[in-house]
Structure formats: structure tokens, C-alpha cells
Design a protein around this motif. Structure first.
Motif, PDB file in Angstrom:
ATOM      1  N   ARG A   1       0.880  -1.173   0.000  1.00  0.00           N
ATOM      2  CA  ARG A   1       0.000   0.000   0.000  1.00  0.00           C
ATOM      3  C   ARG A   1       0.910   1.213   0.000  1.00  0.00           C
ATOM      4  NH1 ARG A   1      -4.625  -0.490   4.321  1.00  0.00           N
ATOM      5  NH2 ARG A   1      -2.948   0.177   5.682  1.00  0.00           N
ATOM      6  N   PHE A   2       0.523   2.227  -0.792  1.00  0.00           N
ATOM      7  CA  PHE A   2       1.423   3.347  -1.010  1.00  0.00           C
ATOM      8  C   PHE A   2       0.685   4.676  -0.961  1.00  0.00           C
ATOM      9  CE2 PHE A   2       2.762  -0.382  -3.348  1.00  0.00           C
ATOM     10  CZ  PHE A   2       4.050  -0.556  -2.859  1.00  0.00           C
ATOM     11  N   ALA A   3       1.420   5.710  -0.557  1.00  0.00           N
ATOM     12  CA  ALA A   3       0.936   7.090  -0.611  1.00  0.00           C
ATOM     13  C   ALA A   3       2.037   7.926  -1.239  1.00  0.00           C
ATOM     14  CB  ALA A   3       0.612   7.598   0.789  1.00  0.00           C
ATOM     15  N   LEU A   4       1.666   8.781  -2.186  1.00  0.00           N
ATOM     16  CA  LEU A   4       2.628   9.651  -2.877  1.00  0.00           C
ATOM     17  C   LEU A   4       2.328  11.096  -2.522  1.00  0.00           C
ATOM     18  CD1 LEU A   4       2.500   7.958  -6.401  1.00  0.00           C
ATOM     19  CD2 LEU A   4       4.045   7.450  -4.493  1.00  0.00           C
ATOM     20  N   TYR A   5       3.381  11.863  -2.324  1.00  0.00           N
ATOM     21  CA  TYR A   5       3.246  13.251  -1.874  1.00  0.00           C
ATOM     22  C   TYR A   5       3.826  14.209  -2.886  1.00  0.00           C
ATOM     23  CZ  TYR A   5       1.771  11.432   2.584  1.00  0.00           C
ATOM     24  OH  TYR A   5       1.064  10.793   3.564  1.00  0.00           O
ATOM     25  N   GLY A   6       3.259  15.413  -2.909  1.00  0.00           N
ATOM     26  CA  GLY A   6       3.773  16.504  -3.723  1.00  0.00           C
ATOM     27  C   GLY A   6       4.531  17.476  -2.832  1.00  0.00           C
ATOM     28  N   SER A   7       4.695  18.674  -3.317  1.00  0.00           N
ATOM     29  CA  SER A   7       5.413  19.675  -2.520  1.00  0.00           C
ATOM     30  C   SER A   7       4.576  20.051  -1.298  1.00  0.00           C
ATOM     31  CB  SER A   7       5.720  20.905  -3.369  1.00  0.00           C
ATOM     32  OG  SER A   7       4.531  21.454  -3.880  1.00  0.00           O
TER      33      SER A   7
ATOM     34  N   GLN B   1       3.409  -8.096  11.352  1.00  0.00           N
ATOM     35  CA  GLN B   1       2.769  -8.452  10.082  1.00  0.00           C
ATOM     36  C   GLN B   1       2.924  -7.389   8.994  1.00  0.00           C
ATOM     37  OE1 GLN B   1       1.312 -11.556   9.409  1.00  0.00           O
ATOM     38  NE2 GLN B   1       2.435 -11.942  11.302  1.00  0.00           N
ATOM     39  N   VAL B   2       3.394  -6.181   9.373  1.00  0.00           N
ATOM     40  CA  VAL B   2       3.501  -5.076   8.415  1.00  0.00           C
ATOM     41  C   VAL B   2       4.824  -4.337   8.618  1.00  0.00           C
ATOM     42  CG1 VAL B   2       2.473  -2.873   7.662  1.00  0.00           C
ATOM     43  CG2 VAL B   2       0.994  -4.777   8.314  1.00  0.00           C
ATOM     44  N   LEU B   3       5.469  -4.002   7.497  1.00  0.00           N
ATOM     45  CA  LEU B   3       6.658  -3.151   7.486  1.00  0.00           C
ATOM     46  C   LEU B   3       6.249  -1.828   6.839  1.00  0.00           C
ATOM     47  CD1 LEU B   3       9.798  -3.107   7.977  1.00  0.00           C
ATOM     48  CD2 LEU B   3       9.993  -3.593   5.535  1.00  0.00           C
ATOM     49  N   ARG B   4       6.494  -0.717   7.538  1.00  0.00           N
ATOM     50  CA  ARG B   4       6.116   0.608   7.023  1.00  0.00           C
ATOM     51  C   ARG B   4       7.378   1.422   6.788  1.00  0.00           C
ATOM     52  NH1 ARG B   4       2.173   3.356  10.800  1.00  0.00           N
ATOM     53  NH2 ARG B   4       0.676   2.064   9.703  1.00  0.00           N
ATOM     54  N   ALA B   5       7.469   2.027   5.599  1.00  0.00           N
ATOM     55  CA  ALA B   5       8.628   2.846   5.236  1.00  0.00           C
ATOM     56  C   ALA B   5       8.181   4.249   4.847  1.00  0.00           C
ATOM     57  CB  ALA B   5       9.391   2.209   4.080  1.00  0.00           C
ATOM     58  N   PHE B   6       8.872   5.239   5.399  1.00  0.00           N
ATOM     59  CA  PHE B   6       8.673   6.641   5.047  1.00  0.00           C
ATOM     60  C   PHE B   6       9.879   7.079   4.233  1.00  0.00           C
ATOM     61  CE2 PHE B   6       6.355   5.901   8.939  1.00  0.00           C
ATOM     62  CZ  PHE B   6       5.164   6.571   8.753  1.00  0.00           C
ATOM     63  N   LEU B   7       9.639   7.688   3.082  1.00  0.00           N
ATOM     64  CA  LEU B   7      10.722   8.151   2.203  1.00  0.00           C
ATOM     65  C   LEU B   7      10.753   9.669   2.217  1.00  0.00           C
ATOM     66  CD1 LEU B   7      10.018   5.772  -0.803  1.00  0.00           C
ATOM     67  CD2 LEU B   7      11.629   5.434   1.074  1.00  0.00           C
ATOM     68  N   PHE B   8      11.945  10.224   2.431  1.00  0.00           N
ATOM     69  CA  PHE B   8      12.117  11.668   2.527  1.00  0.00           C
ATOM     70  C   PHE B   8      13.021  12.189   1.419  1.00  0.00           C
ATOM     71  CE2 PHE B   8      11.359  10.089   6.836  1.00  0.00           C
ATOM     72  CZ  PHE B   8      10.299  10.891   7.232  1.00  0.00           C
ATOM     73  N   ALA B   9      12.722  13.400   0.951  1.00  0.00           N
ATOM     74  CA  ALA B   9      13.544  14.090  -0.042  1.00  0.00           C
ATOM     75  C   ALA B   9      14.743  14.733   0.663  1.00  0.00           C
ATOM     76  CB  ALA B   9      12.704  15.164  -0.742  1.00  0.00           C
ATOM     77  N   PRO B  10      15.761  15.100  -0.097  1.00  0.00           N
ATOM     78  CA  PRO B  10      16.916  15.770   0.527  1.00  0.00           C
ATOM     79  C   PRO B  10      16.552  17.029   1.309  1.00  0.00           C
ATOM     80  CG  PRO B  10      17.467  15.078  -1.694  1.00  0.00           C
ATOM     81  CD  PRO B  10      15.991  14.825  -1.510  1.00  0.00           C
ATOM     82  N   ASP B  11      15.476  17.724   0.895  1.00  0.00           N
ATOM     83  CA  ASP B  11      15.068  18.930   1.619  1.00  0.00           C
ATOM     84  C   ASP B  11      14.250  18.605   2.873  1.00  0.00           C
ATOM     85  OD1 ASP B  11      12.539  18.201   0.715  1.00  0.00           O
ATOM     86  OD2 ASP B  11      12.265  19.977  -0.543  1.00  0.00           O
ATOM     87  N   GLY B  12      14.044  17.308   3.149  1.00  0.00           N
ATOM     88  CA  GLY B  12      13.296  16.891   4.328  1.00  0.00           C
ATOM     89  C   GLY B  12      11.836  16.623   4.068  1.00  0.00           C
ATOM     90  N   GLY B  13      11.340  16.990   2.886  1.00  0.00           N
ATOM     91  CA  GLY B  13       9.932  16.762   2.556  1.00  0.00           C
ATOM     92  C   GLY B  13       9.623  15.283   2.400  1.00  0.00           C
TER      93      GLY B  13
END
Length: 187
Positions: free
Chosen positions: A69-75, A109-121
Motif C-alpha cells: 500500500r502506497f501514498a505519494l506526496y507533492g510539494s 505483520q507489516v513493514l512501514r517505510a517513510f521516504l524523505f527528499a533531501p530537503d526533508g519533505g
């Protein structure tokens, strides 16, 4: 002497097998992270990122990517799209110098990953079920009677069951740190 040599050989074999599993695990999740990061760059630059979001979510849901399951973010950390039914949780504070933070959720039962941009976003959030990760590391199957688990602090996620028929004196355990030491694979 033969017992020591056999034990040393078993430890080397365990380390070699663990390296294969770690490579499969890392490659699968890295492929998804690259798709999320590439989509975010385009989403931020576009006026209407809905088509890009839908295409990226469809790509993430199909092979060779690891389903989840995924969530995509903008600025501005604005949620642009998410897998149907997925309500993304709030992101933790980004660790200094790291571009991702990963958690094994309670229950293992679940692995959750948060991905951050170089600017911290926030770029994206990914959640993977244990069975999807077990399938990722199990293909193709490697022979042997051993358990494989993902560890983080006091939490664990079993990825391959071992047989309880192993004599404790013959049991070999090895760990392989992943994600800058955020968690480890254990065989």
C-alpha cells in the motif's frame, strides 16, 4: 577439531545465504523506492499529477515491484494519491542524514517505510505485508532447514519458518544489518 570446522563452515554458509536474502530484500524495496521518488519529482513539477499518481500506483502494484500500500506526496508534504483504502499515517521526524525511516509494526505483520527528499519533505509512504516480503526473499527458494526473520529492536517479522527439529547445539545464527542499521535480517 572436526566439530569446530563443521561449525565454522556452517557459520560461513549461513552468512553467504543471508547475503543472498539481504540482496533480494534490498533490491525489491529499492526498486519501489526509486519508482516513488521518480514519481514525486514529476508530481511536484506538474499542474495535474493525478495521471502520474495513478500510473505509479499501478506500477507499484505489479511485478517486478513488491506489492503493498502506497501514498505519494507533492510539494509541501501534500498527499497527492494513495492506494485505495490506504489512510497514510503521520510521518515521523526525518532522522538527520537519512532519507528513509522504516518500522516493523506491532504484531510483526507489516513493514512501514517513510521516504524523505533531501530537503526533508515527505516523498512517499509504503506498507508491505509480511507475506509479500516473505515471497520476495523466497524466490527462487534456497535449500536448507533454517528460519529467516526481520528484526527491529524488540519486534520481529518471520519471513521463513524453520524446523523445530534442529538441535540447539548445532544451530547457527547470523545477522545482516539493513537500512543504515534500522533493522536486520537474521538466519
Amino acid at each position: 577439531n572436526n566439530a569446530n570446522q563443521s561449525r565454522a563452515r556452517a557459520e560461513l554458509d549461513a552468512q553467504a545465504m543471508l547475503a543472498v536474502y539481504a540482496q533480494r530484500f534490498t533490491l525489491g524495496l529499492s526498486r519501489n523506492a526509486a519508482a516513488i521518488r521518480a514519481a514525486r519529482d514529476v508530481i511536484v513539477e506538474s499542474q495535474d499529477g493525478n495521471g502520474i499518481c495513478a500510473n505509479t500506483l499501478a506500477r507499484l502494484a505489479s511485478a517486478p515491484n513488491v506489492p503493498g500500500r502506497f501514498a505519494l506526496y507533492g510539494s509541501g508534504q501534500r498527499l497527492r494519491c494513495a492506494t485505495e483504502g490506504f489512510v497514510p499515517p503521520p510521518a515521523p521526524q526525518r532522522p538527520l542524514g537519512q532519507f528513509s525511516q522504516t518500522f516493523i509494526l506491532p504484531g510483526g505483520q507489516v513493514l512501514r517505510a517513510f521516504l524523505f527528499a533531501p530537503d526533508g519533505g515527505l516523498e512517499g509512504i509504503a506498507e508491505y505485508r509480511r507475506d509479500a516480503l516473505a515471497a520476495l526473499v523466497a524466490t527462487p527458494a534456497l535449500p536448507g532447514n533454517f528460519a529467516l526473520e526481520l528484526l527491529q529492536g524488540d519486534r520481529s517479522m518471520p519471513l521463513r519458518p524453520g524446523s523445530p527439529a534442529i538441535d540447539a547445539a548445532q544451530e547457527v545464527t547470523a545477522d545482516y544489518p539493513l537500512a543504515s542499521g534500522q533493522f536486520a535480517l537474521r538466519i
